[in-house]
Design a protein around this motif. Structure first.
Motif, PDB file in Angstrom:
ATOM      1  N   VAL A   1      -0.577  12.967   8.381  1.00 55.01           N
ATOM      2  CA  VAL A   1       0.139  11.734   8.672  1.00 55.01           C
ATOM      3  C   VAL A   1       0.860  11.233   7.433  1.00 55.01           C
ATOM      4  CG1 VAL A   1      -1.523  11.108  10.456  1.00 55.01           C
ATOM      5  CG2 VAL A   1      -1.836  10.237   8.133  1.00 55.01           C
ATOM      6  N   ASP A   2       1.855  10.374   7.657  1.00 51.68           N
ATOM      7  CA  ASP A   2       2.558   9.710   6.566  1.00 51.68           C
ATOM      8  C   ASP A   2       2.586   8.212   6.893  1.00 51.68           C
ATOM      9  OD1 ASP A   2       4.650   9.185   8.351  1.00 51.68           O
ATOM     10  OD2 ASP A   2       5.860  10.871   7.660  1.00 51.68           O
ATOM     11  N   PRO A   3       3.238   7.386   6.086  1.00 50.23           N
ATOM     12  CA  PRO A   3       3.191   5.936   6.330  1.00 50.23           C
ATOM     13  C   PRO A   3       3.647   5.503   7.715  1.00 50.23           C
ATOM     14  CG  PRO A   3       3.971   6.350   4.112  1.00 50.23           C
ATOM     15  CD  PRO A   3       3.884   7.693   4.785  1.00 50.23           C
ATOM     16  N   ARG A   4       4.417   6.347   8.405  1.00 49.42           N
ATOM     17  CA  ARG A   4       4.881   5.949   9.732  1.00 49.42           C
ATOM     18  C   ARG A   4       3.750   5.874  10.746  1.00 49.42           C
ATOM     19  NH1 ARG A   4       9.736  10.264   9.960  1.00 49.42           N
ATOM     20  NH2 ARG A   4       8.003  11.466   9.063  1.00 49.42           N
ATOM     21  N   ALA A   5       2.591   6.470  10.439  1.00 45.02           N
ATOM     22  CA  ALA A   5       1.425   6.304  11.318  1.00 45.02           C
ATOM     23  C   ALA A   5       0.972   4.847  11.322  1.00 45.02           C
ATOM     24  CB  ALA A   5       0.290   7.222  10.866  1.00 45.02           C
ATOM     25  N   ASP A   6       1.042   4.181  10.168  1.00 47.29           N
ATOM     26  CA  ASP A   6       0.688   2.768  10.113  1.00 47.29           C
ATOM     27  C   ASP A   6       1.698   1.910  10.871  1.00 47.29           C
ATOM     28  OD1 ASP A   6      -1.588   3.208   8.604  1.00 47.29           O
ATOM     29  OD2 ASP A   6      -0.662   2.669   6.687  1.00 47.29           O
TER      30      ASP A   6
ATOM     31  N   GLU B   1       0.559  11.656  16.212  1.00 49.77           N
ATOM     32  CA  GLU B   1       0.283  12.729  15.251  1.00 49.77           C
ATOM     33  C   GLU B   1      -1.126  12.590  14.671  1.00 49.77           C
ATOM     34  OE1 GLU B   1       2.678   9.541  12.974  1.00 49.77           O
ATOM     35  OE2 GLU B   1       2.559  10.372  15.017  1.00 49.77           O
ATOM     36  N   GLN B   2      -1.592  11.377  14.535  1.00 49.10           N
ATOM     37  CA  GLN B   2      -2.948  11.152  14.030  1.00 49.10           C
ATOM     38  C   GLN B   2      -3.975  11.568  15.083  1.00 49.10           C
ATOM     39  OE1 GLN B   2      -3.535   7.098  12.787  1.00 49.10           O
ATOM     40  NE2 GLN B   2      -5.492   7.492  11.791  1.00 49.10           N
ATOM     41  N   ALA B   3      -3.703  11.253  16.331  1.00 45.24           N
ATOM     42  CA  ALA B   3      -4.613  11.624  17.418  1.00 45.24           C
ATOM     43  C   ALA B   3      -4.721  13.141  17.555  1.00 45.24           C
ATOM     44  CB  ALA B   3      -4.139  11.008  18.732  1.00 45.24           C
TER      45      ALA B   3
ATOM     46  N   ALA C   1       0.830  -1.208   0.000  1.00 46.57           N
ATOM     47  CA  ALA C   1       0.000   0.000   0.000  1.00 46.57           C
ATOM     48  C   ALA C   1       0.865   1.260   0.000  1.00 46.57           C
ATOM     49  CB  ALA C   1      -0.930  -0.006   1.208  1.00 46.57           C
ATOM     50  N   HIS C   2       1.880   1.278   0.850  1.00 47.74           N
ATOM     51  CA  HIS C   2       2.726   2.466   0.954  1.00 47.74           C
ATOM     52  C   HIS C   2       3.468   2.740  -0.353  1.00 47.74           C
ATOM     53  CE1 HIS C   2       2.938   2.052   5.647  1.00 47.74           C
ATOM     54  NE2 HIS C   2       1.733   2.332   5.192  1.00 47.74           N
ATOM     55  N   ARG C   3       3.894   1.677  -1.041  1.00 49.25           N
ATOM     56  CA  ARG C   3       4.586   1.879  -2.320  1.00 49.25           C
ATOM     57  C   ARG C   3       3.660   2.481  -3.369  1.00 49.25           C
ATOM     58  NH1 ARG C   3       7.387  -2.970  -0.858  1.00 49.25           N
ATOM     59  NH2 ARG C   3       5.814  -4.279  -1.892  1.00 49.25           N
ATOM     60  N   ASN C   4       2.362   2.319  -3.160  1.00 48.66           N
ATOM     61  CA  ASN C   4       1.373   2.895  -4.070  1.00 48.66           C
ATOM     62  C   ASN C   4       0.805   4.211  -3.541  1.00 48.66           C
ATOM     63  OD1 ASN C   4       0.461   0.921  -6.495  1.00 48.66           O
ATOM     64  ND2 ASN C   4       1.263  -0.242  -4.764  1.00 48.66           N
ATOM     65  N   GLY C   5       1.474   4.794  -2.552  1.00 51.10           N
ATOM     66  CA  GLY C   5       1.065   6.093  -2.039  1.00 51.10           C
ATOM     67  C   GLY C   5      -0.172   6.051  -1.159  1.00 51.10           C
ATOM     68  N   ILE C   6      -0.478   4.895  -0.551  1.00 48.68           N
ATOM     69  CA  ILE C   6      -1.699   4.738   0.239  1.00 48.68           C
ATOM     70  C   ILE C   6      -1.359   4.447   1.693  1.00 48.68           C
ATOM     71  CG2 ILE C   6      -3.797   3.353   0.533  1.00 48.68           C
ATOM     72  CD1 ILE C   6      -3.620   2.803  -2.508  1.00 48.68           C
TER      73      ILE C   6
ATOM     74  N   ASP D   1      11.629   8.861  15.047  1.00 48.51           N
ATOM     75  CA  ASP D   1      12.296   7.841  15.851  1.00 48.51           C
ATOM     76  C   ASP D   1      11.817   6.431  15.516  1.00 48.51           C
ATOM     77  OD1 ASP D   1      13.763   9.764  17.197  1.00 48.51           O
ATOM     78  OD2 ASP D   1      12.257  10.002  18.784  1.00 48.51           O
ATOM     79  N   ARG D   2      10.807   6.319  14.680  1.00 48.38           N
ATOM     80  CA  ARG D   2      10.322   5.009  14.240  1.00 48.38           C
ATOM     81  C   ARG D   2      11.158   4.526  13.046  1.00 48.38           C
ATOM     82  NH1 ARG D   2       4.418   7.391  13.732  1.00 48.38           N
ATOM     83  NH2 ARG D   2       4.363   8.265  15.851  1.00 48.38           N
ATOM     84  N   TYR D   3      10.846   3.352  12.567  1.00 46.14           N
ATOM     85  CA  TYR D   3      11.431   2.915  11.294  1.00 46.14           C
ATOM     86  C   TYR D   3      11.020   3.933  10.238  1.00 46.14           C
ATOM     87  CZ  TYR D   3      12.251  -1.694  13.397  1.00 46.14           C
ATOM     88  OH  TYR D   3      12.690  -2.730  14.192  1.00 46.14           O
ATOM     89  N   SER D   4      11.923   4.217   9.327  1.00 40.28           N
ATOM     90  CA  SER D   4      11.576   5.192   8.294  1.00 40.28           C
ATOM     91  C   SER D   4      10.630   4.605   7.258  1.00 40.28           C
ATOM     92  CB  SER D   4      12.840   5.731   7.614  1.00 40.28           C
ATOM     93  OG  SER D   4      13.561   4.668   7.012  1.00 40.28           O
ATOM     94  N   THR D   5      10.698   3.271   7.061  1.00 38.64           N
ATOM     95  CA  THR D   5       9.779   2.587   6.143  1.00 38.64           C
ATOM     96  C   THR D   5       9.382   1.253   6.749  1.00 38.64           C
ATOM     97  OG1 THR D   5      11.465   1.355   4.924  1.00 38.64           O
ATOM     98  CG2 THR D   5      10.960   3.586   4.148  1.00 38.64           C
TER      99      THR D   5
END
Length: 577
Positions: A491-496, A484-486, A429-434, A559-563
């Motif tokens: 948000v970006d993929p790091r929220a997932d 950040e979502q709360a 999903a993230h590779r497809n911008g989702i 501070d999370r994984y970047s991907t």
């Protein structure tokens, strides 16, 4: 037909054709996704037998849901009576075109054969014999993934035969002796054909090459094939034996089943040190299941009874399966393809809410653009007569991770495996911008064979597009929201990744890391408090696993994984793979 619109498909160009149909590239105007449309070859005046065989292709293929089988979305008819099937557009080249450039490396040939065998084994398990396995019906994607296409002459084992006794349907060079004789077939017919395909991949020649089709038929019936090693020195003896058993002229001397052949190919791949895509966790079967027990009662009684027993488009509503904030799900029967599906409807009270409708359409578009074994397949999107939008999805056995957790924490190894499958789906999903934005146990399914599926992209946000929800609002489930979502921030993929960490923590401990009696208390805990260390609650958890969870749930995104791919690498190392 190029440039015209058929139903909700705009036809772009012609891809090719065969004995049973002509295939066009098209775009689904409802879901904005590329598809392949296969039309009955004769647009007008097609015989009823051809039409029945064409419909049989759709029914056969739509009953199968496997990474190595091309997905069928729907079957329809043009105003002038031409039948067509809408299928996933499988990118890549045919195996026939690949072989035309020369024999394949043995390891690659075994890998492709294993994937074909995996798809056929699934078909045989559903009582379906392909009957026309050949290189032209195998698509090889640029990344090496294989899709089996064209069940146009597939025979459902419980259906009466459409061809007359003594006739044959198939492609001569890949037809088994019993098929040439027009005898009753069983799955071992496909075993023969796959043996012929392997022979050709390895040697560049058909096992029964001849100057004419008549001579080819005679060769199949009367003579043995030349050993592959005589054409390709160095062929592993185990592969030679496998092909020899597959091409045995008598059914009783042939490999007993496609499952057995698949297992043999896996062992051979391991001996050749060839990574197996068919058994790779990335290639798990795409499914959305029926709950194993009745869903909890919904708060709206009229919703529970509102569609039961009714027909919506081509779907007969059978029963309700469950529901959430963005949709109500029913079990239904697709009358066109005689298959059971899940239909997700926008709740009636939200029908007039333009924002909710937009978000629901976004779910369909986001999910339908993804093709990955750990993500749900979207078959189509439609609108009921009362204006409610719905999404049609496959429906299979299984249970939500939420229901599984009601029985207690998972074994460490199982939790890591589930997390890996979730991560792989998210990576696609993230590779497809989702961005999913609502990863939680209720949106994760564990199927009866241990496959994990991510459902409900109703809150997905297409990166780069304007957010549908209002600025400062947050859409999701509080207990699994990233800080950040709360806060309602972008948000970006790091929220997932945060949500994945919360789910993994809960799988290991049986409890959520951030709790409270009210939603605001949960959000306060997410923003300002630290979770109880994992190993205090699950001492046997490896220290490295605790570090992975801690990094996934770091308060600051940086501070999370970047991907998610980085997290997958650590989880695979922990798993020993």
């Amino acid at each position: 037909m190029i440039g015209s619109t058929v139903s909700h498909y705009r036809i772009l160009d012609r891809l090719g054709g065969g004995g049973m149909g002509v295939v066009y590239r098209a775009v689904d105007l409802k879901l904005d996704r590329p598809v392949a449309l296969k039309f009955l070859s004769s647009q007008r005046g097609a015989s009823e037998e051809h039409k029945r065989r064409f419909i049989r292709e759709a029914r056969a293929a739509s009953a199968l849901d496997h990474p190595n089988i091309c997905t069928v979305y729907e079957i329809d008819e043009t105003p002038d009576g031409a039948l067509f099937i809408a299928m996933a557009l499988c990118e890549g080249e045919t195996l026939r075109d690949r072989i035309a450039r020369g024999p394949l490396p043995v390891g690659e040939a075994v890998e492709i054969a294993e994937q074909i065998a995996a798809g056929l084994a699934r078909a045989h398990g559903r009582g379906i014999v392909h009957r026309d396995v050949k290189p032209a019906n195998v698509i090889v994607a640029p990344d090496g993934r294989v899709k089996l296409v064209d069940f146009g002459i597939a025979k459902l084992s419980d259906q009466s035969r459409l061809t007359r006794a003594g006739t044959t349907v198939g492609t001569a060079g890949y037809m088994s002796p019993e098929q040439l004789h027009g005898e009753e077939l069983d799955p071992r017919t496909d075993v023969w054909s796959l043996g012929a395909v392997i022979y050709e991949m390895v040697t560049g020649h058909s096992p029964f090459e001849a100057e004419s089709e008549t001579e080819t038929v005679k060769a199949i019936l009367r003579r043995a094939q030349r050993p592959m090693a005589s054409l390709r020195p160095g062929v592993p003896p185990a592969l030679e034996r496998l092909v020899e058993r597959a091409l045995a002229k008598r059914l009783e001397d042939r490999t007993a089943s496609m499952d057995a052949m698949s297992a043999e190919l896996r062992r051979l791949a391991a001996s050749l040190a060839t990574p197996s895509r068919a058994s790779d966790p990335d290639r798990t079967v795409v499914e959305i299941p029926v709950p194993l027990s009745p869903p909890p009662p919904l708060p709206e009684p009229d919703t529970r009874e509102g569609l039961h027993g009714h027909t919506v488009g081509p779907y007969e509503i059978l029963e309700i399966l469950g529901g959430g904030g963005m949709g109500v799900v029913y079990k239904a029967r697709d009358t066109r393809l005689a298959r059971i599906v899940a239909l997700k409807f926008l709740p009636p009270e939200l029908t007039r809410d333009r924002e909710a409708k937009l978000r629901f359409e976004q779910e369909a578009r986001a999910a339908s653009s993804l093709d990955h074994p750990n993500l749900c397949t979207i078959l189509e999107m439609g609108e009921a007569s009362d204006g409610r939008l719905y999404i049609a999805m496959p429906c299979y056995d299984g249970e939500t991770l939420r229901r599984r957790l009601e029985r207690g924490p998972l074994p460490v190894e199982e939790a890591v495996d589930v997390a890996l499958q979730i991560a792989r789906g998210l990576a696609k999903a993230h590779r497809n911008g989702i961005i999913h934005r609502d990863v939680k146990p209720a949106n994760l399914i564990i199927t009866s064979d241990g496959v994990v599926k991510i459902l409900d992209f109703g809150l997905a946000k297409l990166a780069g597009s304007a957010a549908i929800s209002r600025s400062g609002s947050s859409a999701g489930t509080p207990a699994y929201m990233a800080p950040e979502q709360a806060r309602g921030d972008e948000v970006d993929p790091r929220a997932d990744l945060w949500s994945l960490g919360v789910v993994l923590y809960e799988m290991l401990t049986g409890r959520r890391p951030f709790r409270g009696e009210r939603e605001q208390a949960v959000i306060y805990s997410i923003l300002h408090e630290n979770a109880q260390p994992l190993r205090e609650l699950r001492p046997e958890a490896p220290p490295e696993l605790a570090r992975i969870v801690e990094r996934l749930m770091a308060k600051a995104p940086e501070d999370r994984y970047s991907t998610v791919d980085e997290a997958i690498a650590d989880l695979r190392t922990l798993q020993g793979g």
